[in-house]
Motif scaffolding. Structure first.
Motif, PDB file in Angstrom:
ATOM      1  N   ALA A   1     -15.850  -7.089  -6.639  1.00  0.00           N
ATOM      2  CA  ALA A   1     -16.295  -5.915  -5.883  1.00  0.00           C
ATOM      3  C   ALA A   1     -15.157  -4.924  -5.695  1.00  0.00           C
ATOM      4  O   ALA A   1     -15.351  -3.703  -5.789  1.00  0.00           O
ATOM      5  N   ARG A   2     -13.973  -5.429  -5.462  1.00  0.00           N
ATOM      6  CA  ARG A   2     -12.831  -4.530  -5.245  1.00  0.00           C
ATOM      7  C   ARG A   2     -12.412  -3.829  -6.540  1.00  0.00           C
ATOM      8  O   ARG A   2     -12.085  -2.651  -6.534  1.00  0.00           O
ATOM      9  N   ILE A   3     -12.431  -4.567  -7.648  1.00  0.00           N
ATOM     10  CA  ILE A   3     -12.118  -3.939  -8.936  1.00  0.00           C
ATOM     11  C   ILE A   3     -13.147  -2.858  -9.248  1.00  0.00           C
ATOM     12  O   ILE A   3     -12.797  -1.745  -9.662  1.00  0.00           O
ATOM     13  N   GLU A   4     -14.422  -3.166  -9.047  1.00  0.00           N
ATOM     14  CA  GLU A   4     -15.481  -2.192  -9.317  1.00  0.00           C
ATOM     15  C   GLU A   4     -15.336  -0.957  -8.439  1.00  0.00           C
ATOM     16  O   GLU A   4     -15.587   0.171  -8.885  1.00  0.00           O
ATOM     17  N   SER A   5     -14.914  -1.160  -7.185  1.00  0.00           N
ATOM     18  CA  SER A   5     -14.693  -0.023  -6.282  1.00  0.00           C
ATOM     19  C   SER A   5     -13.589   0.878  -6.814  1.00  0.00           C
ATOM     20  O   SER A   5     -13.714   2.113  -6.812  1.00  0.00           O
ATOM     21  N   LEU A   6     -12.502   0.280  -7.303  1.00  0.00           N
ATOM     22  CA  LEU A   6     -11.406   1.075  -7.866  1.00  0.00           C
ATOM     23  C   LEU A   6     -11.846   1.793  -9.142  1.00  0.00           C
ATOM     24  O   LEU A   6     -11.467   2.943  -9.373  1.00  0.00           O
ATOM     25  N   LEU A   7     -12.645   1.126  -9.957  1.00  0.00           N
ATOM     26  CA  LEU A   7     -13.121   1.752 -11.194  1.00  0.00           C
ATOM     27  C   LEU A   7     -14.030   2.940 -10.893  1.00  0.00           C
ATOM     28  O   LEU A   7     -13.937   3.984 -11.541  1.00  0.00           O
ATOM     29  N   ARG A   8     -14.909   2.799  -9.897  1.00  0.00           N
ATOM     30  CA  ARG A   8     -15.784   3.918  -9.515  1.00  0.00           C
ATOM     31  C   ARG A   8     -14.961   5.083  -8.998  1.00  0.00           C
ATOM     32  O   ARG A   8     -15.239   6.237  -9.303  1.00  0.00           O
ATOM     33  N   ARG A   9     -13.951   4.774  -8.216  1.00  0.00           N
ATOM     34  CA  ARG A   9     -13.137   5.827  -7.609  1.00  0.00           C
ATOM     35  C   ARG A   9     -12.432   6.669  -8.665  1.00  0.00           C
ATOM     36  O   ARG A   9     -12.316   7.880  -8.545  1.00  0.00           O
TER      37      ARG A   9
ATOM     38  N   LEU B   1       0.827  -1.211   0.000  1.00  0.00           N
ATOM     39  CA  LEU B   1       0.000   0.000   0.000  1.00  0.00           C
ATOM     40  C   LEU B   1       0.857   1.255   0.000  1.00  0.00           C
ATOM     41  O   LEU B   1       0.549   2.237  -0.676  1.00  0.00           O
ATOM     42  N   ARG B   2       1.945   1.237   0.760  1.00  0.00           N
ATOM     43  CA  ARG B   2       2.820   2.416   0.825  1.00  0.00           C
ATOM     44  C   ARG B   2       3.576   2.662  -0.476  1.00  0.00           C
ATOM     45  O   ARG B   2       3.988   3.780  -0.752  1.00  0.00           O
ATOM     46  N   SER B   3       3.764   1.618  -1.257  1.00  0.00           N
ATOM     47  CA  SER B   3       4.464   1.781  -2.535  1.00  0.00           C
ATOM     48  C   SER B   3       3.555   2.321  -3.627  1.00  0.00           C
ATOM     49  O   SER B   3       3.994   2.534  -4.752  1.00  0.00           O
ATOM     50  N   GLY B   4       2.288   2.526  -3.280  1.00  0.00           N
ATOM     51  CA  GLY B   4       1.360   3.095  -4.250  1.00  0.00           C
ATOM     52  C   GLY B   4       0.229   2.175  -4.641  1.00  0.00           C
ATOM     53  O   GLY B   4      -0.577   2.516  -5.509  1.00  0.00           O
TER      54      GLY B   4
ATOM     55  N   ASP C   1      -5.172  -1.318  -3.347  1.00  0.00           N
ATOM     56  CA  ASP C   1      -5.902  -2.334  -2.602  1.00  0.00           C
ATOM     57  C   ASP C   1      -5.026  -3.576  -2.532  1.00  0.00           C
ATOM     58  O   ASP C   1      -4.057  -3.730  -3.302  1.00  0.00           O
ATOM     59  N   TYR C   2      -5.384  -4.490  -1.622  1.00  0.00           N
ATOM     60  CA  TYR C   2      -4.554  -5.672  -1.376  1.00  0.00           C
ATOM     61  C   TYR C   2      -5.472  -6.828  -1.015  1.00  0.00           C
ATOM     62  O   TYR C   2      -6.179  -6.771  -0.013  1.00  0.00           O
ATOM     63  N   LEU C   3      -5.491  -7.864  -1.846  1.00  0.00           N
ATOM     64  CA  LEU C   3      -6.338  -9.031  -1.627  1.00  0.00           C
ATOM     65  C   LEU C   3      -5.457 -10.277  -1.565  1.00  0.00           C
ATOM     66  O   LEU C   3      -4.629 -10.506  -2.440  1.00  0.00           O
ATOM     67  N   VAL C   4      -5.652 -11.052  -0.500  1.00  0.00           N
ATOM     68  CA  VAL C   4      -4.795 -12.221  -0.259  1.00  0.00           C
ATOM     69  C   VAL C   4      -5.449 -13.485  -0.805  1.00  0.00           C
ATOM     70  O   VAL C   4      -6.659 -13.686  -0.669  1.00  0.00           O
ATOM     71  N   LYS C   5      -4.658 -14.323  -1.429  1.00  0.00           N
ATOM     72  CA  LYS C   5      -5.105 -15.632  -1.898  1.00  0.00           C
ATOM     73  C   LYS C   5      -5.142 -16.610  -0.719  1.00  0.00           C
ATOM     74  O   LYS C   5      -4.295 -16.510   0.166  1.00  0.00           O
TER      75      LYS C   5
ATOM     76  N   LYS D   1     -10.268   5.196   1.932  1.00  0.00           N
ATOM     77  CA  LYS D   1      -9.362   4.927   0.820  1.00  0.00           C
ATOM     78  C   LYS D   1      -9.062   3.436   0.678  1.00  0.00           C
ATOM     79  O   LYS D   1      -8.471   3.013  -0.321  1.00  0.00           O
ATOM     80  N   ASN D   2      -9.447   2.653   1.677  1.00  0.00           N
ATOM     81  CA  ASN D   2      -9.184   1.211   1.652  1.00  0.00           C
ATOM     82  C   ASN D   2     -10.435   0.418   2.020  1.00  0.00           C
ATOM     83  O   ASN D   2     -10.423  -0.367   2.969  1.00  0.00           O
ATOM     84  N   PRO D   3     -11.536   0.603   1.289  1.00  0.00           N
ATOM     85  CA  PRO D   3     -12.758  -0.133   1.621  1.00  0.00           C
ATOM     86  C   PRO D   3     -12.605  -1.614   1.322  1.00  0.00           C
ATOM     87  O   PRO D   3     -11.822  -2.016   0.455  1.00  0.00           O
TER      88      PRO D   3
END
Length: 228
Positions: A115-123, A96-99, A102-106, A169-171
């Motif tokens: 949902a996370r991709i859509e959130s970034l696209l809306r933003r 996150l600090r490198s820019g 969002d961060y999703l773990v396998k 910023k990190n929903p």
């Protein structure tokens, strides 16, 4: 007239995972282009515009963190979602600090990835997204420092405001106590304090005791901003 599909670059060296993701989005408004090599991924990320990039951390050629650092150094601000097995607190914070956005773990659920991709696209597509954060019925104006919920203006103290901004910023991301201490208070070392717990409790009250809760405790892991 149908809107143009969002174009997402997936840099993932596991072929089955990449195919799994591509099949899921095949008939959606999101179009996935997948590459399996970090060097090729960086070249594509920097050669053309993308709506979003989903990036593994461990890759042949170049690792994901190097790709992101190079992009940000070249002022490429495409939203980046890390999708990785690297689940340590240090790994999340460095991503996150490198820019990273969002961060999703396998292992992960495809519905959550979507949902996370859509959130970034809306933003990125919202007008004035650089000064205005929106999640559910909460709006934060970063210039005026004004917070509203369901149109009603709320009084938020400065430190609570920093905490809310980080959540906004990190929903849909589990934010550990250590991550919040580092991001909001600048504490990079372990401390015995209820600072986080106290401010999260106060922020919940500011957002309304009778309103649907948005900041949820994830037992043993931290907190998450999500819909009830």
């Amino acid at each position: 007239m149908m809107p143009e599909p969002a174009h997402v670059l997936l840099v993932e060296d596991d072929a089955s995972t990449a195919a799994y993701i591509q099949r899921f989005f095949e008939h959606s408004h999101i179009r996935i282009t997948a590459v399996a090599d970090g060097t090729q991924g960086q070249a594509l990320a920097m050669a053309q515009p993308w709506d979003c990039i989903v990036l593994d951390r461990r890759l042949p050629g170049l690792d994901g963190l190097t790709i992101l650092t190079t992009m940000r150094a070249d002022n490429i601000q495409t939203p980046v979602l890390f999708l990785t097995t690297m689940d340590g607190i240090h790994d999340r914070v460095s991503g996150l600090r490198s820019g990273g956005d969002d961060y999703l773990v396998k292992p992960f659920a495809l519905t959550e990835l979507s949902a996370r991709i859509e959130s970034l696209l809306r933003r990125t597509k919202e007008p004035g997204n650089d000064v205005r954060l929106v999640f559910a019925d909460v709006e934060v104006d970063l210039l005026t420092r004004e917070v509203r919920r369901a149109g009603e203006k709320l009084y938020i103290q400065p430190q609570e405001m920093k905490l809310l901004e980080y959540f906004m910023k990190n929903p849909l991301v589990v934010l550990s106590r250590e991550m919040l201490l580092q991001a909001v208070w600048g504490l990079d070392f372990p401390v015995r304090t209820n600072l986080v717990e106290t401010h999260v409790s106060r922020l919940r009250e500011r957002l309304g005791r009778d309103a649907p809760p948005l900041i949820h405790t994830i037992k043993g892991r931290g907190y998450m901003l999500r819909h009830p």
